[in-house]
Structures are given as C-alpha cells and as structure tokens.
Scaffold this motif. Structure first.
Motif, PDB file in Angstrom:
ATOM      1  N   SER B  73      25.038-102.104  66.458  1.00  0.00           N
ATOM      2  CA  SER B  73      24.869-102.578  65.082  1.00  0.00           C
ATOM      3  C   SER B  73      25.745-101.774  64.133  1.00  0.00           C
ATOM      4  CB  SER B  73      23.419-102.442  64.644  1.00  0.00           C
ATOM      5  OG  SER B  73      22.604-103.263  65.429  1.00  0.00           O
ATOM      6  N   ASP B 194      25.105-110.053  65.177  1.00  0.00           N
ATOM      7  CA  ASP B 194      24.372-108.885  65.669  1.00  0.00           C
ATOM      8  C   ASP B 194      23.072-109.327  66.322  1.00  0.00           C
ATOM      9  OD1 ASP B 194      23.394-106.445  66.247  1.00  0.00           O
ATOM     10  OD2 ASP B 194      23.096-105.778  64.186  1.00  0.00           O
ATOM     11  N   GLU B 195      23.098-109.436  67.624  1.00  0.00           N
ATOM     12  CA  GLU B 195      21.935-109.881  68.396  1.00  0.00           C
ATOM     13  C   GLU B 195      21.266-111.091  67.756  1.00  0.00           C
ATOM     14  OE1 GLU B 195      19.520-107.160  70.352  1.00  0.00           O
ATOM     15  OE2 GLU B 195      20.697-105.390  69.833  1.00  0.00           O
TER      16      GLU B 195
HETATM   17 MG   LIG Z   1      21.186-103.080  66.600  1.00  0.00          MG
END
Ligand SMILES: [Mg+2]
Ligand SMILES: Nc1ncnc2c1ncn2[C@@H]1O[C@H](COP(=O)(O)OP(=O)(O)OP(=O)(O)O)[C@@H](O)[C@H]1O
Lengths: 332, 438
Positions: B73, B194-195
């Motif tokens: 991240s 991000d994910e």
């Molecule tokens: Mg993360």
C-alpha cells in the motif's frame, strides 16, 4: 519463534521505560515530602506560601482590560453598534411575529424533524407560555439566542475548520477551550461590561465566549474524523485543498458540526439567564427580578419557560442532526 | 520482446522510511544496509520501502504481491504522492513525479492516474452516479457532461439502474464496481488498485476479476494491481513483483515465478497453487507450423505441404484469423473437383481452436481425444500457435506427480487427515447399517 521475538523486545523496552519512570516519580515525591516535613517542623503548621503574586497579576489584568477598553474603542464601539443593530432587527421580527404563526411554524417544523411527540409538546408548552404571560419575554430571549448563536457559529465553524487543518493551532486551542469551558460563566460578565457597558450587547458577548467552545471542538472533530481512506480516495483524483474541504470534509462533518451547534444553543440558553445580571432582557430578566423580590412562584414559571424553549430547540436540532447522519450512512 | 520504447512508469531506488522527515537526495549510508527489523530496533522508525526498482510498460498489468506489512500500500500511494517517499525517483512518461509542484501534482492526479481502494472510499453523501463522476467533477467538467460520462461508465460495469442510490444501499461487490467506474470514468493512463477485491467474498471476487479482465481487454490501461492472493496475481498479471518487508524479492512473469521461485518466501506462496489451473496454453504452445491462405488454389496448398513435408496445415484468412485445417487428401480431392480455392476443402468443425489464455487444466478435456496438433488463437481469433495434445497430458501428469511428492514430503498432510476421517466416518456408517438391520 520469529513471531514471538519482536513482541518480547517490545515488552522489555516497555518495562524498562516504566521502571525508570517510576523511579523518578517516587524519588521526586519522597524528596518533596521530606522537604515539606522539614519546613513544617521548623516553621509550624500555619506557615504561608512564601510567594504571593495573585494580586499583582489580577491587578495587571484589570489594568490591561481597562487600557484595552479605552484604546480599543475604535474597534469596540462599531462592534457593539453592529451587534446591537443586528439584535434590534431580530427582536423587531420576533415582536412583530403574531403568536399563532410562531406556534404553527414551530409545530410544523418540529413535526417534520422530530416527530409527533415533540410537535405535541411544542403546542402544549407554547400555549402554556402564552397563557402564563411569558410570551413577550420568551420572544425576547429567542431574539438574544438567535443572535448569539448565529454569531457563535460564524466564529466557531471557521476556527474549527482551521484547527482541523493545523495540528499546531489544534494544540494551542485545546487548553484555551478547556479553560473557557470550565471557567465559571460569571467571570465573563465583568470584561463584557467593561467593554460594552450594561445591556444586551455585553450579554451576547459573554454568551458567545461561553457557548463557542463546543462548536469549535466539534467542527474540528467532525472534519478530522472523516475516514482517511475517503479523504485519500478523494485526493487521489486530484482535488485541490479547497475542493477537498468544501466537497468532502465539510459535508461529511455536518452531523458532528450540528451536534456542536446544538450544544452551543443549549449553553447560550443557560448563559442568557446569567447574563440578565448585566442587563439582558427576556426570561432571564424575569427570573432575576423575581429572585430579587422574593417571588419564588414567578421565578419558577419564568424558569419553566426557559426549560420549554430549551427542550423544543434541543430536540429539533438533534433530530435534524440525526437525519443528516442517517442520510450520510445511506439510509435514505 | 523487442520493447525498445520507454516504459510508461519507471521506479528508481525508491525508499520510504516512516518516522524520518522526507529528505530527498542520496540515501544515507547509515541506513543503506539495514533491514526493516534493524531499523525498528535501532532507530524506532519503520522501513516500508527499501530500494525498490521496476518498470511498467504501457498497457500491461503489473501485480505487486506480498504478505501484510510488506509495503504494498505504501508503494502504490507513493506513486501519486499520497505518501511522500523518502528517496528515489518516480518517472511517469519520463517525468519525475517527485519534482512536481503542488499544482502539477494535482494536474497529474487528475489526468494520468486513478486509484481503486480496498474499502472503496466512496463518498457516502453522494449518489452512485455522483460518485462515479467524482474524478470529472474534480476536473471541473460541466455537470451534464460529467454525469453523462459517469452514466456510460456505470453501464460498462453493469450498474445501470443504481445511479440514484447511495453507496450504502449497495453490496460490497457493487460498491467496488462504483469504485472501478469512478476510476475508469476519469480516463487515466494508469489505474492503481490497492487490493480492490480483498474485501469481497470469493465468488464475487472471481466475478470482479473476470470483469476487470474484460474491461482491460477493452481499455488497455496500464494497471498496477496490489494483492496478497497469488491466484489473483497469476490470473491478472503480465508481470508479478513479490515484496517482503519493503524489499523486492522477485519480479517476473507468472510462469517464471511459478517455475523458479526465488526463495522460500516465494515458494511458500506458490506451493498451494495448482499450476495447471493457472498456467495457460501460452506456455505450452509451439509455432503454428505451416499455414495456408484460404484463397490458395488446391495445387498451391499441396505444393506447400509437400515442400514442408506435412500431411495437413492450418488455414487462415487474409488477416490471419484461424479458419480450419486442410489435409493433403482433401486438397487433392478439391483439385480433382476443379475448385478454385481450398475453402471447401477446409475442415473447420472437427478442429476447433483453443484460446491462448485457456488454463492447461481446462484444455485437457478438449484435447483428450485428439491426435494431431490443435490451433491456438488469441482473443481476436488470430492464429498464434499450436499445441500438441500429448504436451497438455504430460503437463497434467507431471503436476499430479509433483503434488503427490509434495504431500509425501510434508507427511501428515491435510489430505491424509481428510482420508482418515473419511475412513472412520464410513466405518460408522457401516455400524449404523448393521444396527438398523438387526
Ligand atoms: Mg495494504
Ligand atoms: N503512516 C504510517 N506510519 C508509520 N508506519 C506505517 C504507516 N503506514 C504504514 N506503515 C508501516 O509500513 C509498513 C508497510 O505498510 P503497508 O500498509 O504498505 O503494508 P501492506 O503491504 O499494504 O500490508 P497490508 O497487506 O496489510 O495492506 C508496515 O510495517 C506498516 O506498519
């Protein structure tokens, strides 16, 4: 094993820190106790504090407020004038407003926001206030509240926003607001009188000082508690700081800001009564007069009038804040 | 692989140390050799990125993978300076993002990139439509125009009819579609994710992955995709970068990572993946061999086959689309009939083509009864290779062998436990039967 080692280290460091801390604290207290014991033994129990500076400081403050009053006239007089004119405008409006219209409007408003219960309460309590002969005073109080609250909000919200954006300002402001909130409210009356004389204007001034902290605090809090992922997401699309504030942070802080405004209104209501000591009119003045004449019945009824106003305003503003909160949570 | 043109995005020596003031300039020698654990121990700071270097080509899907806390991240946020990196360079189209002024940065975020967040990051007080239009609103596009664009994008992600709801009324998967629409509507060159699917349950996640693949085929964005799920990484990524404690451990194509994990950390990720469910025919296929145009005369086709020494050939049209197979015999028959071209001699229904992104596992039933090589085509139907049925069968067999080896070496594997519990439960069932019988 690899997992357990960092937490071990953490614990060790924490313990080490803790013991050190204790040592200092214990040593310090023991030292101070020993010192005081010696002093008391030598000088006897009635010993006074060796330094006295309270009077010097308070006199200094008196002097500087006195100085500010005279040399700040260029600022104080127009301010006083402006506030007074604003107040008269609002007062005229509330005096002009026929009571049936006020009642109907209040009932409709509270029904729409807070529901049937409060609407019924509003009808009953307002009619009662009318028949108890409190109407004129109540309207005067309303005017004072409206002016004080509008001014409080227009001071508090910008300051709260600035505090949310600057940690430095937040740190500076925090103890000041704590102080303002715990200070007995009477204290504000004196400088208010010195600056603005006797009457409604110093009352409003003192009310603002007393009522402004929660609105500042909650505005600050409301903006700071907007989820960091939402702020990041908004920023990732290239918001300017201004867009971020106006389109994301403030709209999302509205319920919290409204809670602050609610508290400000409640505190203003409380203060407006106290401010009758410096000549504010309205229900507070009625209470004050009754007290001076030893008329507990009269005092109680006027006090009841304030309670009624407080309950109606509180429930309606709270319900409005809740409504907004629900809208934010997507329940609409 | 002659990718001579400059990469879209290029990261050079990127560091992030939480707890240090962002300093810029050269990396101090005092930290250059320290690990994340050392830094925390000695200096009480968090080393989130350590000397990260990579390039991303235009149009590729670059997946960053690693366990929690490995700095994924942080990495993706430094790319648009939501987090200021400590040292290094971020070059997008050759420009160093870290040298941008405030205004240039705002402009960069508006035009070049858009991000999709794990927890969606939608504005709860705005409708779905307004959320999707957010990027355009920030760019000060007139209202009617931006809402129109947002509406189109919502339709692309299958959310028509939901425009006027607030996000909270939508399920997680749908909210992330809004997040996706918001990013796409802004029409960025680079999409950062991000994910994005980590918060969704597995079925929805698979849905969304499919959706993303489909969108990517349409849009050809440069995609930086963060995940901690190898299956997802392998499914989406053209390149995969694996990180641990802020350090890049391995960077390669999915096949390279599966075939040669750089160390135990990577091997650990790879172990549980059934390779054949991930590796596609792309890795097994060979050159297509002899191709003949459908417009050839039968004699020309025969001539060609004779010259190369084969008895059949793939037939393609003028653009290279796969049409079918022509055999020596059928061409000869066509010649006898006096056909002008080999179109009628071409057999198409018996020889279907396989898509190049078919996982080996799914290809197995399709090649089961085939003897000769099958055509492999890309998403547009262009012939790109051929695959021998026995190669597919061999790959499957090897996988099964490796899997059973792995189980033996692990010892008391989950499978064994499963089997033993099966045994006991079937024993119980028998007992029950006997008792009811008596
Ligand atoms: Mg993360
Ligand atoms: N604002 C911050 N201040 C200090 N340390 C931070 C901060 N943000 C992240 N970190 C640390 O940086 C390291 C990398 O964090 P990061 O969030 O990038 O990891 P991640 O790979 O995204 O993990 P996850 O899979 O849990 O999202 C972690 O050790 C984390 O504790």
């Amino acid at each position: 094993m690899a997992i357990s080692s960092p937490s071990n280290k953490k614990e060790k460091r924490w313990k080490g820190f803790d013991i050190k801390n204790h040592k200092a604290l214990i040593l310090g207290s023991v030292g101070f106790l020993a010192f005081s014991a010696i002093v008391l033994a030598v000088l006897g129990p009635a010993v006074e504090f060796p330094i006295k500076i309270g009077r010097t400081i308070s006199e200094g403050i008196d002097d500087s407020i006195g100085w500010a009053t005279t040399s700040g006239a260029w600022f104080l007089d127009p301010t006083s004038d402006g506030v007074l004119r604003f107040l008269l405008l609002i007062k005229d409006f509330f005096e002009w407003l026929p009571w049936p219209i006020f009642i109907v409007a209040t009932v409709i408003g509270s029904y729409k926001t807070a529901g049937r219960g409060i609407a019924i309460f509003a009808v009953v309590s307002l009619t009662m206030m009318g028949s108890l002969g409190l109407w004129v005073s109540a309207m005067e109080t309303m005017a004072l509240i409206v002016v004080a609250v509008i001014l409080s909000i227009s001071i508090a919200v910008p300051i709260g926003i600035l505090a949310a954006r600057s940690n430095l300002l937040d740190t500076i402001l925090r103890p000041i607001l704590d102080g303002m909130q715990t200070m007995p409210s009477f204290v504000y009356l004196v400088p208010a009188v010195m600056f603005f004389g006797i009457g409604d204007v110093p009352a409003i001034f003192a009310t603002i000082i007393y009522a402004v902290p929660p609105a500042i605090r909650l505005t600050n809090l409301g903006i700071r508690q907007v989820s960091s992922e939402i702020v990041e997401a908004a920023m990732s699309f290239g918001t300017t700081p201004r867009q971020l504030l106006l389109k994301v942070q403030i709209p999302m802080a509205v319920p919290t800001i409204m809670a602050g405004i609610n508290q400000t209104i409640m505190m203003a209501l409380a203060m407006v009564v106290i401010a009758s000591l410096v000549g504010a009119g309205g229900l507070g003045e009625d209470v004050n007069r009754a007290l001076n004449r030893f008329q507990p019945g009269e005092a109680l009824l006027s006090g009841l009038g304030i309670v009624f106003l407080a309950i109606i305003i509180d429930r309606v503003t709270q319900a409005a804040a809740n409504e907004r909160q629900k809208a934010l949570m997507g329940e609409r | 692989m002659a990718q001579s043109d400059a990469p879209k995005l290029s990261i050079r020596g990127l560091w992030k140390v939480f707890g240090h003031k962002a300093t810029g300039g050269d990396v101090p020698a005092s930290i250059a050799t320290k690990s994340k654990a050392d830094m925390r121990e000695d200096d009480g700071v968090v080393l989130a990125l350590k000397d990260v270097n990579f390039d991303v080509q235009e149009g590729e899907t670059f997946v960053v993978m690693g366990l929690s806390g490995s700095g994924k991240s942080t990495l993706v946020r430094t790319l648009i300076r939501l987090i200021e990196p400590s040292y290094g360079e971020i070059l997008v189209d050759g420009e160093n993002v870290l040298e941008y002024s405030e205004q240039e940065l705002v402009e960069f975020r508006r035009r070049k990139t858009a991000m999709v967040f794990q927890h969606f990051g939608l504005l709860p007080h705005r409708t779905v439509l307004e959320n999707a239009a957010w990027g355009l609103e920030v760019q000060n596009m007139p209202k009617a125009e931006r809402l129109e664009r947002a509406r189109e994008t919502l339709e692309m992600v299958g959310l028509q009819g939901w425009e006027d709801y607030r996000p909270a009324a939508l399920s997680g998967g749908m909210q992330q579609r809004v997040g996706l629409a918001r990013a796409i509507a802004a029409d960025p060159d680079i999409l950062l994710m991000d994910e994005p699917f980590s918060g969704l349950d597995p079925l929805i996640r698979r849905d969304m992955q499919g959706e993303l693949v489909r969108l990517q085929e349409q849009l050809h964005k440069t995609l930086i995709f963060i995940t901690h799920d190898l299956a997802e990484a392998l499914k989406l990524g053209t390149h995969i970068m694996i990180m641990r404690d802020g350090v890049v451990i391995q960077l390669g194509t999915p096949e390279e990572i599966l075939a040669h994990p750089a160390d135990d950390y990577v091997a650990e990720f790879v172990r549980d993946v059934r390779r054949t469910s991930i590796v596609t025919l792309r890795t097994l296929m060979e050159e297509p061999g002899l191709q003949v145009r459908e417009s050839y005369t039968p004699s020309k086709a025969i001539e060609e086959m004779a010259r190369v020494g084969v008895v059949s050939a793939f037939v393609v049209d003028a653009e290279g689309h796969y049409v079918g197979v022509v055999s020596f015999n059928s061409a000869a028959e066509a010649k006898q009939r006096g056909d002008a071209t080999i179109v009628n001699a071409c057999i198409s229904d018996e020889y279907p083509a396989l898509a190049v992104n078919t996982p080996v596992e799914s290809a197995l039933p399709l090649v089961q009864h085939e003897e000769s090589a099958l055509a492999v085509t890309d998403s547009e139907g262009i012939l790109v290779g051929s695959v021998q049925p026995h190669t597919v069968r061999d790959a499957m067999a090897q996988e099964a062998q490796e899997a059973s080896d792995a189980r033996e070496s692990v010892g008391s594997s989950a499978l064994e436990m499963e089997q033993s519990s099966l045994r006991t439960s079937s024993g119980n069932a028998e007992e029950e039967k006997t008792t009811t019988a008596t």
